[in-house]
Scaffold this motif. Structure first.
Motif, PDB file in Angstrom:
ATOM      1  N   GLU A 129       0.699  -1.072   0.011  1.00 23.42           N
ATOM      2  CA  GLU A 129      -0.036   0.123  -0.090  1.00 23.42           C
ATOM      3  C   GLU A 129       0.810   1.230   0.082  1.00 23.42           C
ATOM      4  OE1 GLU A 129      -3.127   0.289   2.661  1.00 23.42           O
ATOM      5  OE2 GLU A 129      -4.074  -1.694   2.128  1.00 23.42           O
ATOM      6  N   LEU A 130       0.489   2.084  -0.929  1.00 23.75           N
ATOM      7  CA  LEU A 130       1.204   3.582  -0.967  1.00 23.75           C
ATOM      8  C   LEU A 130       0.292   4.481  -0.589  1.00 23.75           C
ATOM      9  CD1 LEU A 130       3.463   2.808  -4.190  1.00 23.75           C
ATOM     10  CD2 LEU A 130       4.207   2.764  -1.781  1.00 23.75           C
ATOM     11  N   PRO A 131       0.609   5.606  -0.168  1.00 25.83           N
ATOM     12  CA  PRO A 131       0.049   6.942   0.327  1.00 25.83           C
ATOM     13  C   PRO A 131      -0.572   7.500  -0.871  1.00 25.83           C
ATOM     14  CG  PRO A 131       1.939   7.276   0.970  1.00 25.83           C
ATOM     15  CD  PRO A 131       1.930   5.908   0.516  1.00 25.83           C
ATOM     16  N   LEU A 132      -1.560   8.281  -0.586  1.00 29.57           N
ATOM     17  CA  LEU A 132      -2.014   9.473  -1.515  1.00 29.57           C
ATOM     18  C   LEU A 132      -1.011  10.572  -1.341  1.00 29.57           C
ATOM     19  CD1 LEU A 132      -4.228  10.687  -3.503  1.00 29.57           C
ATOM     20  CD2 LEU A 132      -5.364  11.306  -1.338  1.00 29.57           C
ATOM     21  N   LEU A 133      -0.647  11.045  -2.563  1.00 24.38           N
ATOM     22  CA  LEU A 133       0.157  12.216  -2.554  1.00 24.38           C
ATOM     23  C   LEU A 133      -0.540  13.450  -2.427  1.00 24.38           C
ATOM     24  CD1 LEU A 133       3.039  10.998  -4.997  1.00 24.38           C
ATOM     25  CD2 LEU A 133       2.972  10.979  -2.341  1.00 24.38           C
ATOM     26  N   ALA A 134      -0.466  14.224  -1.245  1.00 25.59           N
ATOM     27  CA  ALA A 134      -1.314  15.449  -1.400  1.00 25.59           C
ATOM     28  C   ALA A 134      -0.944  16.574  -2.338  1.00 25.59           C
ATOM     29  CB  ALA A 134      -1.164  16.207   0.188  1.00 25.59           C
ATOM     30  N   ASP A 135       0.263  16.486  -2.607  1.00 20.14           N
ATOM     31  CA  ASP A 135       0.619  17.575  -3.661  1.00 20.14           C
ATOM     32  C   ASP A 135       0.784  16.941  -5.050  1.00 20.14           C
ATOM     33  OD1 ASP A 135       0.867  19.393  -1.688  1.00 20.14           O
ATOM     34  OD2 ASP A 135       3.042  18.732  -1.250  1.00 20.14           O
ATOM     35  N   GLY A 136      -0.077  15.891  -5.209  1.00 22.76           N
ATOM     36  CA  GLY A 136       0.376  15.134  -6.495  1.00 22.76           C
ATOM     37  C   GLY A 136       1.696  14.389  -6.747  1.00 22.76           C
ATOM     38  N   ALA A 137       1.656  13.719  -7.934  1.00 21.35           N
ATOM     39  CA  ALA A 137       2.684  13.055  -8.416  1.00 21.35           C
ATOM     40  C   ALA A 137       3.879  13.796  -8.963  1.00 21.35           C
ATOM     41  CB  ALA A 137       2.366  11.715  -9.290  1.00 21.35           C
ATOM     42  N   ASP A 138       4.464  14.538  -8.146  1.00 14.49           N
ATOM     43  CA  ASP A 138       5.614  15.354  -8.564  1.00 14.49           C
ATOM     44  C   ASP A 138       6.868  14.633  -8.738  1.00 14.49           C
ATOM     45  OD1 ASP A 138       5.876  15.373  -5.940  1.00 14.49           O
ATOM     46  OD2 ASP A 138       5.613  17.769  -6.111  1.00 14.49           O
ATOM     47  N   LEU A 139       8.134  15.143  -8.910  1.00 16.79           N
ATOM     48  CA  LEU A 139       9.285  14.230  -8.719  1.00 16.79           C
ATOM     49  C   LEU A 139       9.514  14.037  -7.256  1.00 16.79           C
ATOM     50  CD1 LEU A 139      11.509  13.200 -10.365  1.00 16.79           C
ATOM     51  CD2 LEU A 139      12.797  15.427 -10.308  1.00 16.79           C
ATOM     52  N   ALA A 140       9.431  15.133  -6.412  1.00 17.11           N
ATOM     53  CA  ALA A 140       9.555  14.674  -4.834  1.00 17.11           C
ATOM     54  C   ALA A 140       8.469  13.744  -4.314  1.00 17.11           C
ATOM     55  CB  ALA A 140       9.276  15.895  -4.111  1.00 17.11           C
ATOM     56  N   GLY A 141       7.377  13.705  -4.759  1.00 13.52           N
ATOM     57  CA  GLY A 141       6.546  12.417  -4.506  1.00 13.52           C
ATOM     58  C   GLY A 141       7.002  11.036  -4.823  1.00 13.52           C
TER      59      GLY A 141
END
Length: 331
Positions: free
Chosen positions: A306-318
């Motif tokens: 399981e992987l979390p929802l990225l609050a800031d979207g799938a950017d490079l840092a995410g």
């Protein structure tokens, strides 16, 4: 990565229903596998240039190019496979038709062939990926320690990966038969794993279950199920995430909720009681639905990550954050 006596997986095929984030997970997995001193190749086969967008770089050419350094210090290379150029490679490799192949390209014959025969396109794409997986250096070591393929969606991946079986059956001998058998030898080996990306929603989970059944029936090795975009659980009063189901709305007394809000200094708490109870009901329903989907995935008897929802979207840092999560598991 945890030591194991099982054969090391070298080719990781990542598929999933559209919208589940399979390209993001493929990129994160490539980064996760780039341990110290290791080289990973991330391959795109659908021509969407999704990898270039994720890594904020120019469009990938038909050439292996370093695009990132993994959290473990290894290198990540990327390649966008072009069916036409892969066919030129094929003609040169098996028939020494480099010059003639280029002439066919100028005449438009190669584009014509890959258009009228979609299966040929899949043969070329899978063949190029398997060639990169098998390629060795002069000292005998593999050029890439791992190859990650951002594959077609779940509904098409079994046919995409199994097309060489059909080709091998049609061409009973010669280079085409040998190449098709070699490709299927890689795809069906213990060195390969097909990972499926899903969400905790009914349609993606059902498509994942159907995909697993199709892959198993075709003799293709299934790896793990990656549950993407998992939303955080509400914390208990002690600050720890709740592992149990949310309380039913009827269990929350409106009067008690209003009194708790008043004690916390909220003015006119009665105005908030209705909206809060509605939100709680929605949360409880979502938790119940997600629990049912988790049970469906558990029934597949596969590792589930399981992987979390990225609050800031799938950017490079995410993507790097996801890669660090994936490094905790054996692939």
């Amino acid at each position: 990565m945890t030591p194991s006596t099982a054969p090391e997986r070298r080719l990781h095929v990542v598929s999933g229903k559209g919208g589940t984030g399979k390209t993001t997970i493929a990129a994160a997995l490539a980064l996760a596998l780039a341990e110290e001193g290791r080289r990973t190749l991330l391959v795109e086969v659908e021509g969407r240039q999704g990898i270039a967008q994720l890594f904020e770089t120019e469009a990938l050419p038909y050439a292996e190019r370093r695009i990132a350094i993994g959290p473990g210090g290894g290198e990540v290379y990327a390649l966008a496979v072009d069916a036409e150029k892969a066919l030129l490679d094929y003609l040169q490799m098996f028939y020494k038709l480099g010059g003639a192949g280029r002439a066919l390209r100028r005449l438009g014959a190669i584009d014509f062939a890959t258009t009228i025969a979609p299966g040929l396109r899949d043969v070329l794409l899978t063949g190029k990926v398997c060639e990169a997986t098998r390629r060795r250096r002069p000292d005998g070591r593999f050029v890439y320690d791992a190859v990650v393929m951002d594959a077609p969606p779940t509904g098409r991946v079994t046919r995409f990966l199994g097309v060489n079986d059909e080709v091998a059956g049609l061409a009973r001998m010669g280079p085409i038969h040998q190449q098709a058998q070699a490709v299927m030898g890689v795809l069906k080996s213990a060195e390969t794993a097909v990972h499926l990306v899903t969400l905790l929603e009914e349609m993606p989970v059902q498509e994942t279950a159907d995909g697993v059944a199709e892959l198993r029936a075709a003799g293709l090795p299934v790896g793990a199920v990656v549950v993407n975009m998992v939303r955080p659980r509400v914390a208990e009063p002690n600050g720890e995430p709740s592992d149990g189901p949310a309380a039913e709305p009827a269990d929350v007394a409106p009067e008690a909720l209003a009194e708790a809000l008043r004690s916390a200094g909220v003015r006119q708490p009665e105005r908030l009681v209705g909206p809060l109870l509605t939100q709680h009901a929605d949360y409880a329903e979502r938790q119940s639905l997600e629990a049912a989907q988790r049970a469906e995935l558990t029934a597949l008897e596969l590792p589930v990550r399981e992987l979390p929802l990225l609050a800031d979207g799938a950017d490079l840092a995410g993507i790097y954050r996801l890669a660090r999560r994936l490094r905790d598991h054996r692939w």
